[in-house]
Scaffold this active site. Structure first.
Site, short mmCIF file in Angstrom:
data_model
loop_
_atom_site.label_atom_id
_atom_site.label_comp_id
_atom_site.label_asym_id
_atom_site.label_seq_id
_atom_site.Cartn_x
_atom_site.Cartn_y
_atom_site.Cartn_z
CG ASN A 149 44.71 89.35 48.45
OD1 ASN A 149 44.49 89.53 49.65
ND2 ASN A 149 44.20 88.34 47.77
CG HIS A 248 37.22 90.85 52.40
ND1 HIS A 248 38.19 91.57 51.73
CD2 HIS A 248 37.76 89.62 52.61
CE1 HIS A 248 39.26 90.82 51.55
NE2 HIS A 248 39.02 89.63 52.07
#
Length: 258
Positions: A149, A248
């Site tokens: 992140n 993702h």
């Protein structure tokens, strides 16, 4: 040896995607994030049938991490980070697989920033960096794979000027990543593709996938002895285009034999 990381965004809801990719890519080790499943609901039977042993750290609705290994059982060595007994989030698991220590992480998002969630992200990373320093000092071959992140640099985000105040890109978190690499870890993808605009995440909104408006959030960091074996690194971006895919794409490295 092929080691991958994949934020599956719900391991049970996207088990067909995961199994299809495992069959296609045949990675030796996979770190999964965002299981979104409690411990007892992890799809162990389906993965075992596909030829993968597993250790996992589940959590109801959110978070969750797992390490899969093809044709062997990972040997779990750690679950969670030290330093905060009140932290119950399932964000880190560690296991030995075929002579390599694998750390699988799902770092906090941290938004909105500033605020309590961002403070938690920074404190989580402080504990993580203490642990990674300890790992390096052992001299063991280690791979730290997962959803960090963090977009480390401008070329890791499609429009950096729009992300300056986001918890994924604020100066504080980019400094965290620089500090991590400066400990002695190698950012595998960036090491082999120093100037490439390579993304691992495309949001579901605003046609991000169609516009290639991506972010590089998923990283594999290698200890010195593993970095010496680095052969290839890439992203299976086509997986993001499959029906009902995660936001993702799998990211991977291949290592030469020791």
């Amino acid at each position: 040896m092929k080691i991958a990381t994949f934020n599956v965004n719900g391991v049970n809801g996207r088990i067909d995607i995961l199994l299809r990719w495992l069959d296609e890519a045949r990675p030796d080790v996979v770190c999964l994030q965002e299981l979104k499943a409690p411990q007892e609901k992890f799809p162990r039977r389906a993965l075992d049938k596909a030829g993968y042993g597993a250790v996992w750290h589940g959590q109801q609705r959110w978070n969750g991490v797992a390490i899969l290994a093809r044709d062997v059982e990972p040997i779990e060595t750690r679950r969670g980070l030290g330093g905060d007994p009140e932290d119950s989030h399932s964000r880190y698991i560690e296991a030995a697989v075929n002579g390599v220590l694998i750390g699988c992480l799902y770092a906090p998002n941290g938004n909105p920033a500033p605020g309590p969630k961002f403070d938690y992200k920074l404190s989580w990373y402080e504990r993580f960096l203490a642990h990674t320093q300890d790992l390096l000092e052992t001299g063991a071959p280690v791979v730290l794979a997962g959803d960090y992140n963090i977009m480390p640099t401008d070329i890791d985000v499609y429009a950096p000027e729009r992300w300056q105040d986001d918890a994924l890109f604020r100066p504080e978190v980019r400094e965290v990543f620089r500090n991590l690499v400066s400990q002695g870890w190698t950012d595998a993808l960036r090491h082999l593709h120093p100037d490439g605009r390579i993304y691992t995440f495309w949001d579901y909104f605003r046609n991000a996938w169609g516009r290639n408006a991506g972010l590089r959030l998923d990283h594999l960091l290698l200890s010195p002895s593993v970095a010496a074996r680095l052969d290839e690194a890439g992203v299976d971006r086509h997986v993001r285009g499959w029906d009902h895919a995660s936001d993702h794409a799998p990211t991977w490295v291949t290592l030469l034999d020791d």
